[in-house]
Scaffold this motif. Structure first.
Motif, PDB file in Angstrom:
ATOM      1  N   SER A  33      -8.090  74.392 134.586  1.00 27.60           N
ATOM      2  CA  SER A  33      -8.327  75.768 135.148  1.00 27.60           C
ATOM      3  C   SER A  33      -7.294  75.052 136.181  1.00 27.60           C
ATOM      4  N   GLY A  34      -6.050  76.267 137.104  1.00 24.99           N
ATOM      5  CA  GLY A  34      -5.884  75.887 137.701  1.00 24.99           C
ATOM      6  C   GLY A  34      -4.369  76.750 138.629  1.00 24.99           C
ATOM      7  N   ARG A  35      -4.493  76.624 139.019  1.00 21.92           N
ATOM      8  CA  ARG A  35      -3.161  77.886 140.026  1.00 21.92           C
ATOM      9  C   ARG A  35      -2.443  77.311 141.730  1.00 21.92           C
ATOM     10  N   ALA A  36      -1.147  77.989 141.467  1.00 23.38           N
ATOM     11  CA  ALA A  36      -0.405  77.029 142.521  1.00 23.38           C
ATOM     12  C   ALA A  36       0.824  77.975 143.083  1.00 23.38           C
ATOM     13  N   ALA A  37       1.748  77.788 144.020  1.00 19.68           N
ATOM     14  CA  ALA A  37       2.755  78.070 143.848  1.00 19.68           C
ATOM     15  C   ALA A  37       3.640  77.761 143.538  1.00 19.68           C
ATOM     16  N   PHE A  38       4.361  78.098 143.061  1.00 21.77           N
ATOM     17  CA  PHE A  38       5.774  77.628 142.519  1.00 21.77           C
ATOM     18  C   PHE A  38       7.080  77.926 143.374  1.00 21.77           C
ATOM     19  N   THR A  39       8.204  76.857 143.330  1.00 23.65           N
ATOM     20  CA  THR A  39       9.852  77.314 143.341  1.00 23.65           C
ATOM     21  C   THR A  39      10.576  76.919 141.839  1.00 23.65           C
ATOM     22  N   GLN A  40      11.192  77.565 141.805  1.00 24.65           N
ATOM     23  CA  GLN A  40      12.212  77.359 140.106  1.00 24.65           C
ATOM     24  C   GLN A  40      13.948  77.318 140.519  1.00 24.65           C
ATOM     25  N   THR A  41      13.910  76.265 140.050  1.00 23.07           N
ATOM     26  CA  THR A  41      15.661  76.195 139.902  1.00 23.07           C
ATOM     27  C   THR A  41      16.334  75.749 138.879  1.00 23.07           C
ATOM     28  N   VAL A  42      17.181  77.335 138.319  1.00 24.59           N
ATOM     29  CA  VAL A  42      17.771  76.664 137.227  1.00 24.59           C
ATOM     30  C   VAL A  42      19.067  75.900 137.667  1.00 24.59           C
ATOM     31  N   THR A  43      19.645  75.522 136.692  1.00 20.41           N
ATOM     32  CA  THR A  43      20.827  74.809 136.855  1.00 20.41           C
ATOM     33  C   THR A  43      21.928  75.372 135.553  1.00 20.41           C
ATOM     34  N   SER A  44      22.899  75.532 135.183  1.00 20.44           N
ATOM     35  CA  SER A  44      23.961  75.433 135.165  1.00 20.44           C
ATOM     36  C   SER A  44      23.917  74.382 133.547  1.00 20.44           C
ATOM     37  N   PRO A  45      24.363  73.980 132.500  1.00 22.82           N
ATOM     38  CA  PRO A  45      24.498  73.536 132.320  1.00 22.82           C
ATOM     39  C   PRO A  45      25.987  72.123 132.882  1.00 22.82           C
ATOM     40  N   ASP A  46      26.946  72.728 133.783  1.00 25.35           N
ATOM     41  CA  ASP A  46      27.930  71.895 134.053  1.00 25.35           C
ATOM     42  C   ASP A  46      27.104  71.826 135.796  1.00 25.35           C
ATOM     43  N   SER A  60      -5.525  79.132 132.721  1.00 26.18           N
ATOM     44  CA  SER A  60      -7.191  78.101 132.292  1.00 26.18           C
ATOM     45  C   SER A  60      -7.005  78.185 130.426  1.00 26.18           C
ATOM     46  N   ARG A  61      -7.421  77.013 130.066  1.00 29.42           N
ATOM     47  CA  ARG A  61      -7.509  76.287 128.785  1.00 29.42           C
ATOM     48  C   ARG A  61      -8.624  77.116 127.880  1.00 29.42           C
ATOM     49  N   PRO A  62      -8.333  77.397 126.950  1.00 28.43           N
ATOM     50  CA  PRO A  62      -6.625  77.446 126.165  1.00 28.43           C
ATOM     51  C   PRO A  62      -6.204  78.812 126.226  1.00 28.43           C
ATOM     52  N   ASP A  63      -4.854  78.391 126.241  1.00 28.68           N
ATOM     53  CA  ASP A  63      -3.563  79.352 126.322  1.00 28.68           C
ATOM     54  C   ASP A  63      -3.797  80.359 126.811  1.00 28.68           C
ATOM     55  N   ARG A  64      -4.321  80.307 127.753  1.00 31.55           N
ATOM     56  CA  ARG A  64      -3.983  82.079 128.978  1.00 31.55           C
ATOM     57  C   ARG A  64      -3.189  81.558 130.422  1.00 31.55           C
ATOM     58  N   PHE A  65      -2.372  81.963 130.042  1.00 30.73           N
ATOM     59  CA  PHE A  65      -1.407  81.560 131.911  1.00 30.73           C
ATOM     60  C   PHE A  65      -1.729  82.739 132.571  1.00 30.73           C
ATOM     61  N   ARG A  66      -0.631  83.020 133.234  1.00 29.81           N
ATOM     62  CA  ARG A  66       0.210  84.269 134.154  1.00 29.81           C
ATOM     63  C   ARG A  66       1.420  83.233 135.766  1.00 29.81           C
ATOM     64  N   LEU A 111       1.283  72.972 129.976  1.00 28.51           N
ATOM     65  CA  LEU A 111       1.087  72.685 130.702  1.00 28.51           C
ATOM     66  C   LEU A 111      -0.833  73.654 130.718  1.00 28.51           C
ATOM     67  N   ALA A 112      -0.799  74.464 129.951  1.00 29.39           N
ATOM     68  CA  ALA A 112      -2.305  75.093 129.604  1.00 29.39           C
ATOM     69  C   ALA A 112      -2.962  75.115 127.769  1.00 29.39           C
ATOM     70  N   GLY A 113      -1.676  74.278 127.702  1.00 31.06           N
ATOM     71  CA  GLY A 113      -2.463  74.292 126.109  1.00 31.06           C
ATOM     72  C   GLY A 113      -3.815  73.234 125.947  1.00 31.06           C
ATOM     73  N   LYS A 114      -4.242  73.509 124.675  1.00 32.30           N
ATOM     74  CA  LYS A 114      -5.218  72.525 124.280  1.00 32.30           C
ATOM     75  C   LYS A 114      -5.136  70.551 123.715  1.00 32.30           C
ATOM     76  N   SER A 115      -3.542  70.493 123.490  1.00 36.62           N
ATOM     77  CA  SER A 115      -3.329  69.710 122.599  1.00 36.62           C
ATOM     78  C   SER A 115      -2.061  68.699 123.254  1.00 36.62           C
ATOM     79  N   LEU A 116      -1.761  67.875 123.314  1.00 36.52           N
ATOM     80  CA  LEU A 116      -0.238  66.956 123.306  1.00 36.52           C
ATOM     81  C   LEU A 116       0.329  66.600 122.520  1.00 36.52           C
ATOM     82  N   ASP A 117      -0.351  65.662 121.590  1.00 29.25           N
ATOM     83  CA  ASP A 117       0.129  65.102 120.568  1.00 29.25           C
ATOM     84  C   ASP A 117       0.695  65.768 118.882  1.00 29.25           C
ATOM     85  N   THR A 118      -0.141  67.591 119.225  1.00 32.47           N
ATOM     86  CA  THR A 118       0.202  68.309 117.760  1.00 32.47           C
ATOM     87  C   THR A 118       2.092  68.272 117.984  1.00 32.47           C
ATOM     88  N   ASP A 119       2.544  69.089 119.500  1.00 35.76           N
ATOM     89  CA  ASP A 119       3.490  69.199 119.509  1.00 35.76           C
ATOM     90  C   ASP A 119       4.341  68.061 120.240  1.00 35.76           C
TER      91      ASP A 119
END
Length: 202
Positions: A33-46, A60-66, A111-119
């Motif tokens: 489980s974990g928590r943090a503050a975040f800043t998100q920057t979205v840049t257009s393709p150009d 909180s694993r598995p598959d719960r997030f907010r 970030l919150a899933g159970k397995s990396l290698d599946t996907d």
């Protein structure tokens, strides 16, 4: 550079880069489980347009997030383990879809899933900007995302860079990341507000 020195440097660099993949695997395995503050920057393709938002992230694993976006507009994304809810506060509109359809090879799955290698196919990348980087490429090539890069400062998750199917880049930077914290069960519950329009997606 002498051949021996070049060889030593090459081996050392390879080991350092491999650590980022190992760190990502350890994060998924050991951080429940974990928590943090975040800043998100979205840049257009150009690269011409940028949008910045901020808020709080919890999982909180598995598959719960907010993801609770506070600025510039309020928006809430909640995964309760079965469904993913998206609440646009200004529009008073809620979208909901099954977790199996919404998660897949997404940042939330990383970030919150159970397995990396599946996907994802994982590979190390050169260290940059004080971070060790791992590249996660979705195995499903026709999905919504081209690639995700995950940056660690030591063992601490610092940045996730996402390139979507249209070439748009999103950078999530985390601050004050706390791991294996006790989170109330209702953190990952969502009830549509009274009067909200609810759109159910397959």
């Amino acid at each position: 550079m002498a051949p021996v020195a070049a060889l030593v440097l090459s081996v050392a660099t390879t080991v350092a880069h491999a650590d980022a993949v190992d760190t990502l695997r350890e994060f998924v395995r050991d951080v429940k489980s974990g928590r943090a503050a975040f800043t998100q920057t979205v840049t257009s393709p150009d690269g011409a347009k940028k949008k910045t938002s901020s808020g709080r992230f919890e999982f909180s694993r598995p598959d719960r997030f907010r993801f609770a976006y506070a600025k510039p507009f309020e928006q809430l994304i909640v995964g309760d383990g079965k469904q993913v809810w998206l609440h646009d506060v200004d529009l008073n509109q809620v979208s909901v879809r099954p977790m199996s359809a919404a998660l897949g090879a997404t940042p939330a799955a990383l970030l919150a899933g159970k397995s990396l290698d599946t996907d994802f196919d994982l590979s190390a990348q050169p260290s940059a900007n004080g971070l060790d980087w791992a590249l996660a490429q979705p195995k499903q090539k026709d999905g919504a995302f081209q690639s995700l890069r995950v940056g660690f400062r030591g063992k601490t998750l610092a940045t996730v860079e996402i390139v979507d199917g249209f070439g748009q880049r999103s950078v999530l930077q985390f601050d004050g990341f706390e791991t294996n914290v006790a989170l109330p069960e209702d953190t990952f519950r969502f009830t549509a507000p009274k009067g909200a329009e609810v759109l159910r997606q397959p």
